[in-house]
Design an enzyme around this catalytic site. Structure first.
Site, PDB file in Angstrom:
ATOM      1  CB  ILE A   1      15.228  18.774  -1.945  1.00 44.48           C
ATOM      2  CG1 ILE A   1      16.168  19.641  -2.788  1.00 44.48           C
ATOM      3  CG2 ILE A   1      15.998  17.746  -1.121  1.00 44.48           C
ATOM      4  CD1 ILE A   1      17.154  20.464  -1.982  1.00 44.48           C
ATOM      5  CD  GLU A   2       9.593  15.060  -4.559  1.00 44.08           C
ATOM      6  OE1 GLU A   2       9.101  13.920  -4.455  1.00 44.08           O
ATOM      7  OE2 GLU A   2       9.314  15.845  -5.490  1.00 44.08           O
TER       8      GLU A   2
END
Length: 347
Positions: free
Chosen positions: A107-108
């Site tokens: 998750i960025e």
């Protein structure tokens, strides 16, 4: 379905490479059959970011390596505990169905410190880890983080809390020009000193070095220069990203294979920047435009692997395993062997 039951039973007796200790290699695989040519003597985990491949799964398990899912979700969808629970249940069911050994959470997204998403993300990692460890014996839950914990790309996560909540962090020590705050010029994808500063910041947060795996790039960036000076300074157009005036979005990602195919015919040949401890070269395209390509090679990667060894990090890995030339050509084979060898941290 009989073969699956038989295979599942036999897996229990296969030796697993240890989760702890230095020297393990974490591989991201994006699909295809390149994995058949990987150096399996080093690999402890394969994160599958391509299409599900049962052949890869069986082969990896026969080598004592874990294979894990990719996990991603919009953060607005996990603020509510019931939504987190539903997402975790879905991932867990998929892992069981596909005989996976865990999940790599990638998750960025932007997160503000102390926001609802900040706390929800930490809770997601903790709850995912608890569920996988409870439901799948020997499973592994990992989380991908930026090269530094200092709100890179506005990712202001609870890094120490996340590290405590999962088996380890995969530190993406690449795309380090995603936010360029100084001069808008081409630079290394993973400059040596900057990379190490990131690890010092993680370690200064009292994160156990055994909770950190160093990620290195098996790709580089090709930048078209607005101007290329005599001393190899490539000026870039301004492409903003998450608040920064310039970014590596001014260039395009190129694989190590493509770089090796081009470097010898470039106008400069491979050059070495001593300040950034990284190679680069210049070339002119068919329309006469000048380009500069920055990348990592066995020399630059070996320097970073030494840090892994000397500071007792958990291991090393790359984005991604598919970037090399596995064709079997004699020159390519040597180049590929050298890149895998550069990952070795135990001698």
């Amino acid at each position: 379905m009989g073969w699956k039951r038989k295979w599942r039973t036999s897996m229990a007796s296969l030796p697993r490479k240890p989760q702890t200790g230095s020297g393990g290699v974490f591989v991201f695989d994006v699909g295809g059959k390149a994995w058949k040519s990987y150096d399996w003597s080093q690999i402890t985990t394969v994160a599958t970011f391509g299409k599900y491949d049962p052949e890869l799964l069986c082969f990896a398990h026969s080598k004592g390596s874990r294979v894990v899912l990719k996990g991603d979700i919009p953060l607005k969808n996990i603020v509510e505990p019931t939504l987190r629970e539903a997402w975790i249940a879905k991932q867990l069911n998929l892992a069981k169905k596909q005989h996976m050994d865990g999940i790599n959470i990638d998750i960025e997204q932007e997160v503000e410190e102390s926001s609802p998403e900040y706390y929800a993300l930490t809770a997601l990692v903790k709850e995912t880890t608890e569920a996988f460890h409870r439901e799948i014996e020997g499973s592994q839950v990992t989380f991908d983080v930026a090269w530094s914990p200092k709100c890179i790309d506005k990712r202001c996560y609870n890094y120490s809390g996340i590290a405590e909540s999962c088996d380890f962090l995969f530190v993406m020590s690449y795309d380090e020009q995603s936010q360029i705050w100084s001069e808008c010029i081409a630079a290394a994808n993973a400059p040596y000193n900057q990379t190490l500063m990131g690890y010092e910041s993680y370690l200064n947060m009292n994160i156990d070095p055994k909770k950190l795996v160093m990620g290195v790039p098996w790709y580089g960036y090709d930048y078209r220069c607005l101007n290329l000076s005599e001393d190899h300074v490539c000026t870039l157009p301004k492409v903003p990203f998450r608040g920064a005036p310039c970014s590596d979005a001014a260039g395009r990602q190129v694989t190590y294979k493509a770089i090796m195919d081009q470097v010898n015919s470039s106008i400069s040949g491979s050059q070495w920047n001593t300040q950034q401890q990284a190679p680069y070269y210049n070339y002119k395209d068919a329309d006469g435009h000048l380009h500069q390509v920055w990348y990592d090679n066995p020399k630059s990667i070996s320097l970073k692997a030494a840090f892994v060894r000397d500071h007792g990090l958990r291991g090393i890995g790359m984005w991604n395993g598919n970037c090399l030339d596995y064709s079997g050509d004699a020159v390519a084979r040597q180049q590929t062997e050298d890149m895998w060898r550069a990952l070795k941290v135990n001698g």
